[in-house]
Structures are given as C-alpha cells and as structure tokens.
Design a protein around this motif. Structure first.
Motif, PDB file in Angstrom:
ATOM      1  N   LEU A 190     -24.238  52.412  -6.451  1.00  0.00           N
ATOM      2  CA  LEU A 190     -24.096  51.267  -5.365  1.00  0.00           C
ATOM      3  C   LEU A 190     -25.146  50.619  -4.884  1.00  0.00           C
ATOM      4  O   LEU A 190     -25.204  49.619  -4.640  1.00  0.00           O
ATOM      5  CB  LEU A 190     -22.905  51.682  -4.544  1.00  0.00           C
ATOM      6  CG  LEU A 190     -22.517  50.720  -3.091  1.00  0.00           C
ATOM      7  CD1 LEU A 190     -21.977  49.530  -3.716  1.00  0.00           C
ATOM      8  CD2 LEU A 190     -21.682  51.608  -2.213  1.00  0.00           C
ATOM      9  N   GLY A 191     -26.186  51.734  -4.485  1.00  0.00           N
ATOM     10  CA  GLY A 191     -27.390  51.227  -3.970  1.00  0.00           C
ATOM     11  C   GLY A 191     -28.065  50.141  -4.568  1.00  0.00           C
ATOM     12  O   GLY A 191     -28.477  49.204  -4.346  1.00  0.00           O
ATOM     13  N   TYR A 192     -27.978  50.562  -6.205  1.00  0.00           N
ATOM     14  CA  TYR A 192     -28.860  49.817  -6.992  1.00  0.00           C
ATOM     15  C   TYR A 192     -28.166  48.393  -7.211  1.00  0.00           C
ATOM     16  O   TYR A 192     -28.748  47.346  -7.347  1.00  0.00           O
ATOM     17  CB  TYR A 192     -29.033  50.272  -8.359  1.00  0.00           C
ATOM     18  CG  TYR A 192     -29.915  51.313  -8.409  1.00  0.00           C
ATOM     19  CD1 TYR A 192     -31.221  51.141  -8.054  1.00  0.00           C
ATOM     20  CD2 TYR A 192     -29.686  52.750  -8.547  1.00  0.00           C
ATOM     21  CE1 TYR A 192     -32.300  52.078  -7.931  1.00  0.00           C
ATOM     22  CE2 TYR A 192     -30.678  53.714  -8.382  1.00  0.00           C
ATOM     23  CZ  TYR A 192     -32.074  53.320  -7.892  1.00  0.00           C
ATOM     24  OH  TYR A 192     -33.006  54.339  -8.038  1.00  0.00           O
ATOM     25  N   ALA A 193     -26.848  48.384  -7.039  1.00  0.00           N
ATOM     26  CA  ALA A 193     -26.005  47.069  -7.179  1.00  0.00           C
ATOM     27  C   ALA A 193     -26.419  46.289  -6.070  1.00  0.00           C
ATOM     28  O   ALA A 193     -26.468  45.090  -5.986  1.00  0.00           O
ATOM     29  CB  ALA A 193     -24.345  47.559  -6.955  1.00  0.00           C
ATOM     30  N   ILE A 194     -26.680  46.810  -4.850  1.00  0.00           N
ATOM     31  CA  ILE A 194     -26.995  46.040  -3.471  1.00  0.00           C
ATOM     32  C   ILE A 194     -28.382  45.437  -3.871  1.00  0.00           C
ATOM     33  O   ILE A 194     -28.771  44.427  -3.304  1.00  0.00           O
ATOM     34  CB  ILE A 194     -26.795  47.041  -2.265  1.00  0.00           C
ATOM     35  CG1 ILE A 194     -25.378  47.259  -2.252  1.00  0.00           C
ATOM     36  CG2 ILE A 194     -27.333  46.493  -1.103  1.00  0.00           C
ATOM     37  CD1 ILE A 194     -24.982  48.285  -1.033  1.00  0.00           C
ATOM     38  N   LEU A 195     -29.183  46.502  -4.206  1.00  0.00           N
ATOM     39  CA  LEU A 195     -30.765  45.980  -4.520  1.00  0.00           C
ATOM     40  C   LEU A 195     -30.530  44.886  -5.508  1.00  0.00           C
ATOM     41  O   LEU A 195     -31.451  43.943  -5.307  1.00  0.00           O
ATOM     42  CB  LEU A 195     -31.562  47.222  -4.983  1.00  0.00           C
ATOM     43  CG  LEU A 195     -31.787  48.317  -3.956  1.00  0.00           C
ATOM     44  CD1 LEU A 195     -32.415  49.391  -4.587  1.00  0.00           C
ATOM     45  CD2 LEU A 195     -32.556  47.660  -2.630  1.00  0.00           C
ATOM     46  N   GLY A 196     -29.875  45.052  -6.341  1.00  0.00           N
ATOM     47  CA  GLY A 196     -29.898  43.993  -7.625  1.00  0.00           C
ATOM     48  C   GLY A 196     -29.382  42.624  -6.998  1.00  0.00           C
ATOM     49  O   GLY A 196     -29.721  41.445  -7.450  1.00  0.00           O
ATOM     50  N   LEU A 197     -28.604  42.744  -6.182  1.00  0.00           N
ATOM     51  CA  LEU A 197     -28.167  41.417  -5.297  1.00  0.00           C
ATOM     52  C   LEU A 197     -29.143  40.842  -4.383  1.00  0.00           C
ATOM     53  O   LEU A 197     -29.701  39.688  -4.184  1.00  0.00           O
ATOM     54  CB  LEU A 197     -26.902  41.589  -4.482  1.00  0.00           C
ATOM     55  CG  LEU A 197     -25.764  41.573  -5.689  1.00  0.00           C
ATOM     56  CD1 LEU A 197     -24.203  42.119  -4.848  1.00  0.00           C
ATOM     57  CD2 LEU A 197     -25.091  40.035  -5.988  1.00  0.00           C
ATOM     58  N   LEU A 198     -29.840  42.021  -3.564  1.00  0.00           N
ATOM     59  CA  LEU A 198     -30.753  41.396  -2.493  1.00  0.00           C
ATOM     60  C   LEU A 198     -32.069  40.897  -3.257  1.00  0.00           C
ATOM     61  O   LEU A 198     -32.690  40.149  -2.651  1.00  0.00           O
ATOM     62  CB  LEU A 198     -31.251  42.484  -1.532  1.00  0.00           C
ATOM     63  CG  LEU A 198     -29.930  42.971  -0.612  1.00  0.00           C
ATOM     64  CD1 LEU A 198     -30.260  44.132   0.351  1.00  0.00           C
ATOM     65  CD2 LEU A 198     -29.477  41.761   0.236  1.00  0.00           C
ATOM     66  N   ALA A 199     -32.372  41.279  -4.614  1.00  0.00           N
ATOM     67  CA  ALA A 199     -33.655  40.941  -5.136  1.00  0.00           C
ATOM     68  C   ALA A 199     -33.442  39.383  -5.643  1.00  0.00           C
ATOM     69  O   ALA A 199     -34.401  38.698  -5.964  1.00  0.00           O
ATOM     70  CB  ALA A 199     -33.694  41.764  -6.518  1.00  0.00           C
ATOM     71  N   ARG A 200     -32.171  38.774  -5.313  1.00  0.00           N
ATOM     72  CA  ARG A 200     -32.104  37.524  -5.798  1.00  0.00           C
ATOM     73  C   ARG A 200     -32.100  36.622  -4.364  1.00  0.00           C
ATOM     74  O   ARG A 200     -32.145  35.304  -4.502  1.00  0.00           O
ATOM     75  CB  ARG A 200     -30.560  37.408  -6.442  1.00  0.00           C
ATOM     76  CG  ARG A 200     -30.352  37.926  -7.832  1.00  0.00           C
ATOM     77  CD  ARG A 200     -29.243  38.290  -8.066  1.00  0.00           C
ATOM     78  NE  ARG A 200     -28.944  38.741  -9.504  1.00  0.00           N
ATOM     79  CZ  ARG A 200     -28.666  38.207 -10.617  1.00  0.00           C
ATOM     80  NH1 ARG A 200     -28.028  36.999 -10.431  1.00  0.00           N
ATOM     81  NH2 ARG A 200     -28.625  38.691 -11.517  1.00  0.00           N
ATOM     82  N   GLY A 201     -32.202  37.261  -3.471  1.00  0.00           N
ATOM     83  CA  GLY A 201     -32.235  36.530  -1.843  1.00  0.00           C
ATOM     84  C   GLY A 201     -31.558  37.259  -1.152  1.00  0.00           C
ATOM     85  O   GLY A 201     -30.677  38.194  -1.372  1.00  0.00           O
ATOM     86  N   PRO A 202     -32.059  37.182   0.342  1.00  0.00           N
ATOM     87  CA  PRO A 202     -31.327  37.890   1.537  1.00  0.00           C
ATOM     88  C   PRO A 202     -29.964  37.702   1.662  1.00  0.00           C
ATOM     89  O   PRO A 202     -29.421  36.558   1.346  1.00  0.00           O
ATOM     90  CB  PRO A 202     -32.131  37.263   2.697  1.00  0.00           C
ATOM     91  CG  PRO A 202     -33.204  36.289   1.987  1.00  0.00           C
ATOM     92  CD  PRO A 202     -32.764  36.052   0.887  1.00  0.00           C
TER      93      PRO A 202
END
Lengths: 179, 179
Positions: free
Chosen positions: A5-17
């Motif tokens: 889940l942490g990486y899912a969140i990071l993957g989304l945030l890597a595209r923008g805040p």
DNA sequence: CGGTCCATGTAAGATGTTACATGATTGG
DNA sequence: CCAATCATGTAACATCTTACATGGACCG
C-alpha cells in the motif's frame, strides 16, 4: 519495511502532489483495478510514510472545515519506489471467489449455475468495454515508456487481456453445462 | 455466516472425508491455485463449521502421536455449499503486486525492469506447462459436469487461460520497453 | 433544507500470518 | 542419527473492513 500500500501511495505521489482524500479516490479508480484501500488505511499509512521520511506534507487551507494536507514524495521516497519497482513480486496468495464456486459447480443445479455465470459474463463484458475505452484514450503513450501515462496504458492493457480471457473462459464453461 | 474459507473446506469435504492436515495440503495444491489458507486458520475454521453442524468428525487412530480427526460434510453442509455455489460472487478487492509495479515502471531503470519482467514471464511459462499437463489429465471430465473432476477441469482451464494471457501481456510490455 | 462532496481522523472487530508447542514414524 | 512427513492446536501480531465522529460548501 514499506508495505505494498505504501508503494501504491508513492506511485501516485510520484505523478504529482495529492491529499489523503485524493489518494483514496485514485485507489478506487484507476489504481483500484489492481490495488485498493479505504481512507482509514490510507491516513494511517501516510503517517507511517512520513515518519520514514518518504513523503512530506504542506498544509493548505481547503474549502471544508479542516485544512488540507498536500502530500509530496521526498527524494528518498522516489528512490525507494524506483528500487522496489524492479524487485521480483512476492507471489501473493490468490483469492478468487468465482473459481472457488466453479470448483464445486458439479453439485449445483445447472440452471441456477448458468444464470449466475451468464450474469458474471455480462459484468465482465461491461468492464471490458470500459477498459477498451481507457486503453484507446491512452494509446499515444505506447512510444513513451518513461512517462507516467505509459504505466496507465500498460496496466489497462492487462485489464483488457484479463477481461477477454475471463469472458472466453466463462463461454467455455457455459458450453459445457447442460440446458 | 460461513466464510469463503468455510466453503473451500466444504467443497473439498464434499468430494470425500479428510483430516485437517489433508485439507491444509489441498489448500496448497490444487485449491491453492485460487484459494489458500494455513493450517492454523483451517483448524479454527473446522471448529466453527462443526459448531454450525455443517461438518462432523470421527476420531480414528493415526500413525502419529495424536489421533486423527476424519471430517465429513453433513447434509446441512452440503445444502449450504450447493446454495452458495450459485450466488453471485462479491467482487473482491483485486491485489496484484506485479501490476502495481508496472504502474510505476516509467521511472525505473529499463534494463532492471526488463530483467524482472523476463524472470516473471519465465515463471508463468513454467506454471502454464504444469497447468496444461493437469488439464490434459482431466480432459475426460469435459462431458460430465455433474462429477467432481469437472470442477478440477474447469478451474485448471481458467489457470491455463490466465497464464497464457499474462505471458502475452508481458511480451507486449517487453516489446515496448527500450534496450 | 436535505443530500452529496470535500476532508481527516479513531476504534472495534474480522481475517490472515508467523511463531510457538509437541511428538511418533519413515527414509536416506 | 537427522530431516521430513504426519498431525493438531494456541498465541501474538499485522492487515484490512466497518462503523463512529465532525463539519463547511454547494446544488437542487
């Protein structure tokens, strides 16, 4: 130490805040097609990621009663995600309720079984249609594997393939059940 | 009130009496291909099923230090399973670690990404081979949808289709990543 | 003025994993 | 003789779902 889940969140945030609320929405669509979480889980995971300095937030006044927390990935978080992407996935325990039912379909009433399977096939046909539209909209990402939209295209292609195979398999099954 | 694991157990016991240990093995292979559980979960679930009178056990002396408990489905259990099989499956939250990685593959090193994906494809090719053998062995169940082996054939057909689609999709992905 | 969206959090409970515990038989 | 297989259970822990809690803005 970071969870999927942490990486899912990071993957989304890597595209923008994004805020926690934004993340919860995207973990329904489009990331929800292959990974889901409820807001309650997201807020606690964000706290953990921040403790590990993989994300950071800035408070911005929002329209609602409480301030918004706008989250961004840190350099550390981006590095962590980059490394994780290429590690071999741990084969997760599969859970498929439809297959579990089909395993015992031999003792069911064939008419009722057909009814359930036809309804299931219709649902997958709907989903296939939706996926095909998304795939068409993202088709121009095909030649740009270093852009975020390539991730969208690749995952929706998987969705299209999965739905097609499931529909075909249900067709095979229906061909082999009497009535 | 019965959980999916409960129905997995009933589905196995509907084919013949088994001990908790036997159930744990079958929930690795072959049921493990679409539903898994550890022995710790199985023993507690068996106790619950017995409390609800869906299964019953007879103590038989075993080779080991403690007696074996040979479980059988009751008529009630069989009815419950029969009804559940034709109910529409609740769409479970999908969790796919490989897709979660591919969603962020755009920011990874392409060489490392390819390496991981090629290894993944090889794993799926292995699994496909194994499934195709099982499917060949069960092919004669095709005309007998009222026999347990039809459940085996139908589920392994799903496995074959799934592996083929996954291998093809990984091929598409590899064709679109540089190097 | 009632429902939905925005927005964040906590708590209780169910589900599932890992580790602990025991001990006889069989095969290499 | 050492490891694996047979065989059953409990306990601690992590994860995930459901419910509780709050409250402004906007649309019909």
């Amino acid at each position: 130490m970071t969870s999927s889940l942490g990486y899912a969140i990071l993957g989304l945030l890597a595209r923008g805040p994004l805020t926690g609320y934004d993340l919860a929405q995207r973990l329904r669509t489009p990331v929800g097609y292959f990974w889901t979480a409820r807001h309650s889980q997201i807020y606690t995971e964000l706290a953990r990621l921040e403790k590990d300095r993989l994300v950071r937030h800035a408070v911005v006044p929002g329209p609602g009663p409480r301030d918004n927390k706008r989250y961004t990935v840190t350099a550390r978080g981006r590095r962590s995600l980059r490394d994780w992407v290429v590690t071999p996935p741990a084969s997760a325990p599969p859970k498929n309720e439809l297959l579990l039912r089909v395993y015992s379909v031999w003792l069911a009433d064939p008419r009722q079984a057909r009814e359930m399977l036809v309804a299931e096939q219709a649902k997958h046909l709907d989903t296939l249609g939706a996926f095909e539209q998304i795939a068409a909209r993202n088709a121009d990402a095909e030649g740009h594997p270093d852009e975020p939209s390539f991730g969208d295209l690749a995952t929706v292609q998987a969705g299209v393939g999965y739905e097609r195979f499931t529909i075909a398999w249900l067709g095979w099954l229906l061909d082999h059940l009497p009535e």
